[in-house]
Motif scaffolding. Structure first.
Motif, PDB file in Angstrom:
ATOM      1  N   TYR A  22       0.915  -1.056   0.058  1.00  0.00           N
ATOM      2  CA  TYR A  22      -0.161  -0.134   0.017  1.00  0.00           C
ATOM      3  C   TYR A  22       0.816   1.038  -0.106  1.00  0.00           C
ATOM      4  N   THR A  23       0.700   2.321  -0.779  1.00  0.00           N
ATOM      5  CA  THR A  23       1.199   3.620  -0.691  1.00  0.00           C
ATOM      6  C   THR A  23       0.673   4.180   0.616  1.00  0.00           C
ATOM      7  N   PRO A  24       1.450   5.144   0.940  1.00  0.00           N
ATOM      8  CA  PRO A  24       0.945   6.033   2.176  1.00  0.00           C
ATOM      9  C   PRO A  24      -0.299   6.633   1.941  1.00  0.00           C
ATOM     10  N   ALA A  26      -2.897   5.340   0.178  1.00  0.00           N
ATOM     11  CA  ALA A  26      -3.949   4.398   0.287  1.00  0.00           C
ATOM     12  C   ALA A  26      -3.970   4.101   1.843  1.00  0.00           C
ATOM     13  N   GLU A  27      -2.907   3.989   2.446  1.00  0.00           N
ATOM     14  CA  GLU A  27      -2.952   3.781   3.822  1.00  0.00           C
ATOM     15  C   GLU A  27      -3.735   4.614   4.482  1.00  0.00           C
ATOM     16  N   LYS A  28      -3.734   5.981   4.334  1.00  0.00           N
ATOM     17  CA  LYS A  28      -4.464   7.204   5.130  1.00  0.00           C
ATOM     18  C   LYS A  28      -5.993   6.887   4.633  1.00  0.00           C
ATOM     19  N   GLN A  29      -6.201   6.630   3.365  1.00  0.00           N
ATOM     20  CA  GLN A  29      -7.421   6.645   2.802  1.00  0.00           C
ATOM     21  C   GLN A  29      -8.056   5.260   3.555  1.00  0.00           C
ATOM     22  N   ILE A  30      -7.623   4.352   3.679  1.00  0.00           N
ATOM     23  CA  ILE A  30      -8.416   2.993   4.329  1.00  0.00           C
ATOM     24  C   ILE A  30      -8.543   3.291   5.790  1.00  0.00           C
ATOM     25  N   ILE A  31      -7.665   4.150   6.425  1.00  0.00           N
ATOM     26  CA  ILE A  31      -7.856   4.095   7.824  1.00  0.00           C
ATOM     27  C   ILE A  31      -9.177   5.173   7.829  1.00  0.00           C
ATOM     28  N   VAL A  69      -1.463  -1.308  -3.931  1.00  0.00           N
ATOM     29  CA  VAL A  69      -2.768  -0.385  -4.153  1.00  0.00           C
ATOM     30  C   VAL A  69      -2.598   1.076  -3.689  1.00  0.00           C
ATOM     31  N   ARG A  70      -2.471   2.035  -4.588  1.00  0.00           N
ATOM     32  CA  ARG A  70      -2.216   3.247  -4.495  1.00  0.00           C
ATOM     33  C   ARG A  70      -3.309   4.451  -4.132  1.00  0.00           C
ATOM     34  N   ALA A  78     -22.563   3.213  -5.451  1.00  0.00           N
ATOM     35  CA  ALA A  78     -22.656   1.828  -6.083  1.00  0.00           C
ATOM     36  C   ALA A  78     -22.518   0.938  -4.828  1.00  0.00           C
ATOM     37  N   GLY A  79     -22.059   1.537  -3.684  1.00  0.00           N
ATOM     38  CA  GLY A  79     -21.965   0.528  -2.433  1.00  0.00           C
ATOM     39  C   GLY A  79     -20.640  -0.247  -2.397  1.00  0.00           C
ATOM     40  N   PHE A  80     -19.406   0.290  -2.589  1.00  0.00           N
ATOM     41  CA  PHE A  80     -18.421  -0.459  -2.822  1.00  0.00           C
ATOM     42  C   PHE A  80     -17.254   0.377  -2.679  1.00  0.00           C
ATOM     43  N   ILE A  81     -16.091   0.065  -2.159  1.00  0.00           N
ATOM     44  CA  ILE A  81     -14.746   0.925  -2.238  1.00  0.00           C
ATOM     45  C   ILE A  81     -14.038   0.306  -3.392  1.00  0.00           C
ATOM     46  N   VAL A  82     -13.522   1.261  -4.193  1.00  0.00           N
ATOM     47  CA  VAL A  82     -12.502   0.806  -5.202  1.00  0.00           C
ATOM     48  C   VAL A  82     -11.231   1.096  -5.080  1.00  0.00           C
ATOM     49  N   ALA A  83     -10.536   0.053  -4.953  1.00  0.00           N
ATOM     50  CA  ALA A  83      -8.916  -0.267  -4.661  1.00  0.00           C
ATOM     51  C   ALA A  83      -8.540   0.146  -6.103  1.00  0.00           C
ATOM     52  N   LEU A  84      -7.687   1.187  -6.113  1.00  0.00           N
ATOM     53  CA  LEU A  84      -6.810   1.526  -7.573  1.00  0.00           C
ATOM     54  C   LEU A  84      -5.262   0.841  -7.377  1.00  0.00           C
TER      55      LEU A  84
END
Length: 115
Positions: A22-24, A26-31, A69-70, A78-84
């Motif tokens: 995970y990029t930094p 992506a880490e922040k966004q997931i948190i 994952v960036r 749509a009801g989902f998370i998009v992992a780019l």
């Protein structure tokens, strides 16, 4: 299941990856998505169309790779998370009436409605 566990399951069990990085960002966004309660929604992985990786130079279902994952964005409607992953770009949405609907060819073969 936590967001990262869902992403890891898709990457390793379905795509055959050795793991996920995970990029930094992506880490922040997931948190943040977790804090907002979006950890309960499904994951949509955005990856290259050429393979089950994030690397457009690899074809099919290779082995011996990791997925990066960036970014992780919510598509709330749509009801989902998009992992780019990798360098993948998201496609823009279309308006209610796409410009292509305005294109016409008359009986003389003259095209109208193009930009």
């Amino acid at each position: 299941m936590p967001i990262k566990d869902k992403i890891n399951a898709i990457a390793t069990k379905i795509y055959g990856a050795d793991g996920v990085d995970y990029t930094p960002e992506a880490e922040k966004q997931i948190i943040n998505l977790t804090k907002l309660g979006f950890d309960k929604v499904p994951i949509c992985m955005a990856k290259t169309q050429y393979s089950l990786t994030d690397d457009a130079t690899k074809l099919g279902r290779p082995t011996g790779f990791r997925i990066t994952v960036r970014a992780a964005n919510i598509s709330a409607g749509a009801g989902f998370i998009v992992a780019l992953t990798g360098e993948i770009m998201k496609m823009p949405g279309l308006p209610k009436r796409p410009a292509a609907e305005k294109i016409d060819v008359d009986e003389n073969g003259v095209i109208s409605g193009l930009f």
